[in-house]
Design an enzyme around this catalytic site. Structure first.
Site, short mmCIF file in Angstrom:
data_model
loop_
_atom_site.label_atom_id
_atom_site.label_comp_id
_atom_site.label_asym_id
_atom_site.label_seq_id
_atom_site.Cartn_x
_atom_site.Cartn_y
_atom_site.Cartn_z
N CYS A 83 0.82 -1.22 0.00
CA CYS A 83 0.00 0.00 0.00
C CYS A 83 0.85 1.26 0.00
O CYS A 83 1.87 1.35 0.67
CB CYS A 83 -0.91 0.02 1.23
SG CYS A 83 -1.86 -1.49 1.47
N ARG B 52 4.69 -0.19 -6.39
CA ARG B 52 4.64 -0.99 -5.17
C ARG B 52 3.59 -2.09 -5.26
O ARG B 52 3.60 -3.03 -4.47
CB ARG B 52 4.34 -0.09 -3.96
CG ARG B 52 5.44 0.90 -3.67
CD ARG B 52 4.96 2.01 -2.77
NE ARG B 52 4.65 1.56 -1.43
CZ ARG B 52 5.45 1.70 -0.37
NH1 ARG B 52 6.62 2.29 -0.53
NH2 ARG B 52 5.10 1.29 0.81
N TRP C 66 -3.30 -2.71 -1.48
CA TRP C 66 -3.08 -4.10 -1.84
C TRP C 66 -3.88 -4.93 -0.86
O TRP C 66 -3.65 -4.90 0.34
CB TRP C 66 -1.58 -4.43 -1.74
CG TRP C 66 -1.22 -5.79 -2.25
CD1 TRP C 66 -1.05 -6.18 -3.54
CD2 TRP C 66 -0.95 -6.95 -1.45
NE1 TRP C 66 -0.70 -7.50 -3.60
CE2 TRP C 66 -0.63 -8.01 -2.32
CE3 TRP C 66 -0.96 -7.20 -0.07
CZ2 TRP C 66 -0.32 -9.28 -1.89
CZ3 TRP C 66 -0.65 -8.49 0.37
CH2 TRP C 66 -0.33 -9.51 -0.53
N ASN D 204 -1.67 1.35 6.31
CA ASN D 204 -0.85 0.28 5.74
C ASN D 204 -0.46 -0.64 6.88
O ASN D 204 0.16 -0.22 7.85
CB ASN D 204 0.41 0.86 5.09
CG ASN D 204 1.27 -0.22 4.46
OD1 ASN D 204 0.80 -1.34 4.25
ND2 ASN D 204 2.51 0.10 4.17
N GLY D 205 -0.83 -1.90 6.77
CA GLY D 205 -0.51 -2.86 7.81
C GLY D 205 -1.70 -3.75 8.09
O GLY D 205 -2.72 -3.70 7.40
N GLU E 111 15.59 -19.03 -7.96
CA GLU E 111 15.25 -17.70 -8.45
C GLU E 111 14.61 -17.77 -9.83
O GLU E 111 13.65 -17.04 -10.12
CB GLU E 111 16.51 -16.83 -8.49
CG GLU E 111 16.39 -15.51 -9.23
CD GLU E 111 15.39 -14.54 -8.63
OE1 GLU E 111 15.17 -13.49 -9.25
OE2 GLU E 111 14.82 -14.82 -7.55
N LYS F 121 10.90 -16.34 -10.69
CA LYS F 121 10.63 -15.34 -11.73
C LYS F 121 9.52 -15.81 -12.67
O LYS F 121 8.63 -15.06 -13.03
CB LYS F 121 11.90 -15.07 -12.55
CG LYS F 121 12.89 -14.15 -11.90
CD LYS F 121 12.37 -12.73 -11.86
CE LYS F 121 13.08 -11.94 -10.79
NZ LYS F 121 12.69 -12.31 -9.42
N GLU G 180 6.15 -15.74 -10.88
CA GLU G 180 5.69 -14.40 -10.57
C GLU G 180 4.99 -13.73 -11.74
O GLU G 180 3.94 -13.11 -11.57
CB GLU G 180 6.89 -13.51 -10.18
CG GLU G 180 7.41 -13.70 -8.79
CD GLU G 180 8.56 -12.76 -8.50
OE1 GLU G 180 8.51 -12.09 -7.47
OE2 GLU G 180 9.49 -12.68 -9.31
N HIS H 57 15.32 -37.90 -5.65
CA HIS H 57 14.63 -38.08 -4.38
C HIS H 57 13.19 -37.58 -4.44
O HIS H 57 12.64 -37.12 -3.44
CB HIS H 57 15.40 -37.37 -3.27
CG HIS H 57 16.77 -37.95 -3.05
ND1 HIS H 57 16.99 -39.04 -2.25
CD2 HIS H 57 17.97 -37.59 -3.56
CE1 HIS H 57 18.27 -39.33 -2.26
NE2 HIS H 57 18.89 -38.46 -3.05
N LYS I 5 5.37 -4.81 -4.74
CA LYS I 5 6.81 -4.62 -4.85
C LYS I 5 7.48 -4.69 -3.49
O LYS I 5 8.53 -5.30 -3.34
CB LYS I 5 7.10 -3.26 -5.51
CG LYS I 5 8.59 -2.96 -5.70
CD LYS I 5 9.24 -3.96 -6.64
CE LYS I 5 10.71 -3.67 -6.85
NZ LYS I 5 11.37 -4.74 -7.61
#
Length: 582
Positions: free
Chosen positions: A2, A27, A74, A98-99, A455, A459, A462, A478, A577
């Site tokens: 937010c 963000r 958000w 925000n929170g 990573e 990506k 996402e 395994h 973000k």
């Protein structure tokens, strides 16, 4: 996460708040709104979706008023609808928040019993009603708002004052910024700002000149910020290395007062971060243990402090964050500091909370990163970690002068190698389009290439929404090998290093079961691997810098797969973000 903006000005503020909110779009958000004070009453305009929709609402129903607040939300509690969008308001109070208010249900029940009526499903609306309830009891606005106030940046100007959750949002209006500490309350009356600490005492917070640019960051001819930021990596990695390396040696520059002594004495280094930054820290573990023989423990920040970790006396703890505001990482830093650890931060935002609270700061110079999927911040973090690991090796007597010179020389060549690889983007585009057809994708690697496999999978997930997983190559037998068939691409990250033969052996096991292997290696590695479905050749370089180079192809593959699927590359669904709540 937010974004928050507040202005007490001398003219209508809604258009200015909207402009500031646009600077916070990176963000991540799913609804937005603005509230102003008009002739003593609160007026609001809100909308789900992007700011363009809120702009359309404002065009249809203009909003006057010289004092106002704005918010990009958000969603946590309640769907991203107009009724759940901020600001929330009663007849007397409008709030943006925000929170997460963890006890909001108890508060809501208590307030409902006292006659308050709620319209949204959010936890934040409780704050507006709680403040109103306190005002009704005769409290001052400062007292009533105390429990709802979060950390904010306060901007100063000659005739106006501003509030923002990011100095970047305030940059067009002022470069004079003070940062609030936990528990602070800022009271704005016209251009006058008064700050009180957690004990309700007047607090003198230093006004600093922020370096945040007033210019909106543009895409510089690219279709997306992510593409621009991928192509900026030769430059920003170079800037970061220039801070840490003296090319005349080449040697690592001294990294700050007390750091060398801490490295010499530390019995253990704890590395913690979230998401992509955590994977950078995992790469750092390999470097620190190999180059400095420094024992390293890594953990995701959201888990670290909750398992009540045992920190050694005299230990050091390293926290990695692009924004410097990641809630879990900041909380883990505070916990480590409280337990006597020397805290070190690798951050991209010099004015951030993590940078301000760490004992030692190692900056990166990625510049503003707008795309939600981190690219240039990741490679700059790796650059800083690599330089730090060399410094640790020298301080602990593991690396001699010749070793330091060799490793620094390799690092200084990294920007050139990245620039050379980026010339292959057309091939990566074609391969990304093939990857986009898959339902599932596996990544694998060994040693420092294992975090890159994680990573790469992150990506792809996402921004393309394709299910992907990263594995240590030796772990395929395994369990994960059961997933292999001709429809599952396996992306193998295998520089021709000491672990190459082992990785290729695992690759052969995958291919024997029909797996479509996309091999990422150098020219020798590609030549010796034998026939594979496809390959990507990375420039030959010292294996030490392989993580920085091999990050680029996994970024480009994800980007072009997402393009092929038509997703929102820069603002993928459900993601933010900067994650500033737990």
């Amino acid at each position: 996460m937010c974004g928050i903006v507040g202005i007490a000005g001398s003219k209508d503020v809604a258009p200015v708040i909207l402009e500031a909110l646009r600077r916070l779009e990176y963000r991540g958000y799913d609804s937005a709104g603005i509230a102003t004070l008009v002739a003593g009453r609160i007026e609001r305009r809100r909308s789900p979706g992007k700011l363009s929709k809120l702009d359309a609402v404002l065009q249809k129903e203009p909003l006057s008023g010289h004092t106002g607040i704005g918010h990009t939300r958000w969603a946590t509690h309640g769907a991203p609808t107009e009724i759940n969008a901020h600001p929330h308001a009663t007849a007397r109070v409008a709030i943006v928040h925000n929170g997460i208010i963890e006890n909001f249900r108890e508060l809501r029940d208590e307030l409902t019993a006292r006659g308050h009526k709620f319209e949204s499903q959010t936890d934040s609306e409780v704050a507006a009603h709680l403040i109103t309830d306190n005002l009704d009891k005769g409290m001052t606005p400062q007292e009533a708002a105390k429990a709802a106030v979060k950390r904010l940046a306060v901007g100063y100007a000659d005739r106006e004052a501003y509030l923002g959750s990011d100095a970047f949002a305030l940059a067009p209006f002022t470069n004079r910024v003070a940062y609030l500490e936990d528990g602070d309350v800022a009271v704005i009356d016209g251009a006058e700002v008064t700050i009180f600490d957690a004990e309700n005492r007047p607090a003198n917070r230093e006004i600093k000149h922020t370096a945040a640019s007033a210019a909106l960051v543009d895409k510089a001819g690219h279709h997306h910020f992510m593409a621009k930021e991928i192509h900026e990596q030769p430059e920003v990695v170079g800037h970061t290395l220039a801070h840490y390396l003296d090319p005349a040696g080449p040697v690592v520059r001294r990294l700050g007062l007390g750091l060398r002594e801490a490295l010499m004495a530390a019995p253990r280094l704890t590395i913690s971060a979230c998401g992509t930054a955590y994977y950078a820290g995992m790469v750092g573990k390999y470097w620190f243990e190999k180059l400095a023989r420094l024992p390293v423990e890594t953990d995701v920040a959201s888990e670290l402090r909750y398992r009540n970790p045992v920190y050694p006396k005299g230990g050091a703890a390293l926290f990695v964050s692009q924004s410097g505001e990641t809630a879990d990482t900041l909380a883990a830093l505070r916990d480590a500091k409280a337990q006597g650890q020397i805290t070190i931060a690798i951050v991209n935002v010099a004015e951030s909370s993590i940078a301000r609270e760490a004992d030692i700061v190692l900056p990166t110079y990625a510049g503003p990163e707008i795309g939600v999927a981190s690219t240039k911040a990741f490679t700059c973090q790796l650059a800083a970690l690599a330089a730090f690991a060399i410094a640790a090796g020298e301080a602990r007597g593991v690396l001699n002068a010749a070793d330091e010179k060799r490793l620094c020389t390799a690092l200084l060549e990294t920007p050139r190698h990245i620039a050379e690889f980026l010339k292959q983007e057309a091939k990566l585009k074609s391969l990304g389009e093939e990857i986009a057809k898959a339902r599932d994708v596996l990544y694998m690697g060994r040693g420092p290439s294992f975090p890159l496999a994680l990573e790469g999978a992150l990506k792809l997930k996402e921004i393309s929404y394709i299910h992907a997983e990263g594995y240590a190559a030796g772990e395929m037998k395994h369990g994960p090998i059961a997933l292999i068939d001709e429809a599952v691409p396996i992306i193998v990250i295998a520089p021709h290093d000491a672990l190459y033969e082992k990785t290729i052996s695992n690759t052969q096991e995958v291919m024997a079961r029909g797996g479509k292997v996309l091999l990422i290696s150098d020219a020798r590695g590609v030549a010796e691997a034998g026939p594979v479905w496809a390959s990507i050749t990375v420039p030959d370089a010292d294996s030490f810098i392989a993580p920085l180079l091999y990050a680029i192809p996994v970024q480009l593959l994800a980007y072009h797969a997402a393009l092929a699927k038509g997703t929102d590359v820069d603002q993928p669904r459900n993601l933010a973000k900067s994650v500033t709540v737990e």
